[in-house]
Scaffold this motif. Structure first.
Motif, mmCIF file in Angstrom:
data_model
loop_
_atom_site.group_PDB
_atom_site.id
_atom_site.type_symbol
_atom_site.label_atom_id
_atom_site.label_comp_id
_atom_site.label_asym_id
_atom_site.label_seq_id
_atom_site.Cartn_x
_atom_site.Cartn_y
_atom_site.Cartn_z
ATOM 1 N N GLN A 1 0.835 -1.203 0.000
ATOM 2 C CA GLN A 1 0.000 0.000 0.000
ATOM 3 C C GLN A 1 0.877 1.264 0.000
ATOM 4 O O GLN A 1 0.616 2.207 -0.749
ATOM 5 C CB GLN A 1 -0.923 -0.034 1.235
ATOM 6 C CG GLN A 1 -1.824 1.179 1.405
ATOM 7 C CD GLN A 1 -2.857 1.297 0.289
ATOM 8 O OE1 GLN A 1 -3.043 0.358 -0.490
ATOM 9 N NE2 GLN A 1 -3.482 2.458 0.184
ATOM 10 N N SER B 1 2.414 1.743 -3.416
ATOM 11 C CA SER B 1 1.430 2.163 -4.404
ATOM 12 C C SER B 1 1.094 3.652 -4.247
ATOM 13 O O SER B 1 0.994 4.395 -5.232
ATOM 14 C CB SER B 1 0.176 1.295 -4.253
ATOM 15 O OG SER B 1 -0.842 1.780 -5.072
ATOM 16 N N ASN C 1 1.981 6.452 -7.125
ATOM 17 C CA ASN C 1 0.956 7.329 -7.713
ATOM 18 C C ASN C 1 1.259 8.803 -7.457
ATOM 19 O O ASN C 1 0.991 9.652 -8.311
ATOM 20 C CB ASN C 1 -0.430 6.951 -7.174
ATOM 21 C CG ASN C 1 -1.030 5.788 -7.955
ATOM 22 O OD1 ASN C 1 -1.466 5.937 -9.091
ATOM 23 N ND2 ASN C 1 -1.016 4.606 -7.351
ATOM 24 N N LEU D 1 5.664 -3.555 -9.024
ATOM 25 C CA LEU D 1 4.691 -2.499 -9.333
ATOM 26 C C LEU D 1 5.154 -1.752 -10.579
ATOM 27 O O LEU D 1 6.352 -1.538 -10.772
ATOM 28 C CB LEU D 1 4.643 -1.558 -8.127
ATOM 29 C CG LEU D 1 3.759 -0.324 -8.130
ATOM 30 C CD1 LEU D 1 3.432 0.061 -6.693
ATOM 31 C CD2 LEU D 1 4.423 0.851 -8.829
ATOM 32 N N VAL E 1 -1.967 1.054 -13.922
ATOM 33 C CA VAL E 1 -1.231 0.647 -12.726
ATOM 34 C C VAL E 1 -1.269 -0.867 -12.616
ATOM 35 O O VAL E 1 -2.348 -1.471 -12.551
ATOM 36 C CB VAL E 1 -1.847 1.267 -11.450
ATOM 37 C CG1 VAL E 1 -1.048 0.821 -10.217
ATOM 38 C CG2 VAL E 1 -1.864 2.790 -11.541
ATOM 39 N N ILE F 1 0.186 -4.167 -10.386
ATOM 40 C CA ILE F 1 0.779 -4.604 -9.123
ATOM 41 C C ILE F 1 0.829 -6.126 -9.133
ATOM 42 O O ILE F 1 -0.162 -6.783 -9.485
ATOM 43 C CB ILE F 1 -0.046 -4.095 -7.917
ATOM 44 C CG1 ILE F 1 0.051 -2.556 -7.849
ATOM 45 C CG2 ILE F 1 0.429 -4.737 -6.613
ATOM 46 C CD1 ILE F 1 -0.785 -1.929 -6.766
#
Lengths: 252, 252
Positions: free
Chosen positions: A2, A5, A9, A110, A123, A125
């Motif tokens: 998390q 990510s 972003n 990622l 995106v 992952i």
């Protein structure tokens, strides 16, 4: 994951703002030693992203197109291409993208493809479904080469190689040129079936792997082996992995 | 001219709405006799535009990519390419465009390049400055080939011809592929210096002439002659007409 990510972003948002600021403005275009072009936008984006990573995660490594390698102290490495498709950026065409990847050793965790003019972001992952602008996407079925739309960035990539792109021009349903990283996003979204390229660097393909694989596609080197940061730069992506048998014959 | 301009812009609006409706949706892609692709969007756009022209100006001729020629009874002819860059449209890349031109005999009066996804429209009118989204644009100075950004859609255009694109790859500052009609718009806006192509049909270039010339550029066949609806399809556009001396040597 998390935390990674969110950071990735945030890096994409920051790179997009810088790219939009220079897009279609007057700026100098310099030629690097390999004759590829570089602009102030490439440099400013990578510099800013490196600062952000170093501040938040000082032990992570960084590989960037413009400013080289910072060794990792914990096995994690960010791989950055501030502007993939600098030529498209230079002529004001919105098919370039910023590529942001995080690898753990030889495993891509990622990847982001960010197009800041049309506001499109893929995106990927590891072990999750790829998202395009927050919606789940998947590649499409295409069991036969004769029905496949193929793509590549420039014939110059194939200089000195066997007639690979000519094979795809002949046997695929159609061949489209000049799509840069955007092509891999379109493949992940199910609009395109094959991207075949050569002479890529790790920062050109590091982010593409989770995007393509998380959408159900296959991406590998021309021998069918997984891409690593030491791969030779010959890359093929297939929306439908079943295309491999036919497509691989054209790579010899 | 005002009536023509209003009608042409209305045609562009209508074509854009149809193209947006099909963009990135599932539709069948058929191959025509010349192996070029065609979709329901190409056909629906041209059919609708022809109806609109026939209703408002029944004596004007029409030349369209998909539905052939209707002879002119008054010397005026509309030339339509419903989707230039059908391959880009098919893979979901926003560099295709609808081309709308009006000619009087061998003289192009008006041309529109319309990109309906990014909402970009170039409008050229004989003896007027070209507009991009209603702002005046002009090409940029580029007196030397070594500083020029060049573009073309696909190497397949040059099959059976002398090594023209290879010459530009070698001598221009850079060569970018796959931009379709969008490249001529970018040239008119001063972001690109050269577009060199072959195997074009009249509907591929009819609309480009007023756009390029009204921005200060030169567009002609490879012998330097003005393009007519009977030209052989070899086209070069130069943002800076001073590039002709150097560029024309690479066309031999």
């Amino acid at each position: 994951m998390q935390e990674f990510s969110v950071l990735a972003n945030t890096l994409a948002n920051t790179s997009g703002a810088i790219a939009r600021g220079y897009y279609r403005k007057n700026f100098d275009v310099q030629s690097k030693d390999d004759k590829s072009p570089v602009t102030i936008a490439d440099r400013e984006i990578e510099q800013r992203l490196r600062e952000m990573i170093e501040k938040q995660r000082p032990e992570d490594g960084i590989i960037g197109e413009e400013f080289g390698t910072k060794d990792s102290q914990n096995g994690l490495t960010w791989v950055l291409d501030p502007i993939d498709g600098t030529k498209s950026f230079v002529i004001g065409r919105p098919t370039f993208g910023t590529l942001i990847a995080l690898w753990e050793g030889d495993t891509p965790l990622l990847g982001i493809i960010n197009q800041p003019i049309t506001n499109e972001r893929w995106v990927g992952i590891k072990d999750k479904r790829t998202r395009f602008n927050d919606r789940l996407v998947k590649t499409r079925n295409c069991p036969s080469l004769s029905r496949a739309c193929a793509s590549s960035t420039t014939p110059a990539m194939f200089d000195g190689l066997p007639p690979v792109y000519e094979n795809f021009e002949k046997d695929a349903k159609m061949m489209v040129w000049g799509a840069d990283c955007y092509a891999y996003g379109l493949l992940a979204s199910g609009h395109l079936d094959i991207v075949v390229e050569a002479a890529l660097s790790p920062y050109d393909f590091a982010a593409l792997i989770p995007v393509v694989e998380g959408a159900g596609g296959k991406i590998c080197d021309w021998d069918g082996k997984p891409l690593t940061l030491k791969s030779d730069g010959r890359v093929i992506a297939l929306g439908d992995p079943a295309l491999w048998d036919e497509a691989s014959k054209l790579l010899k």
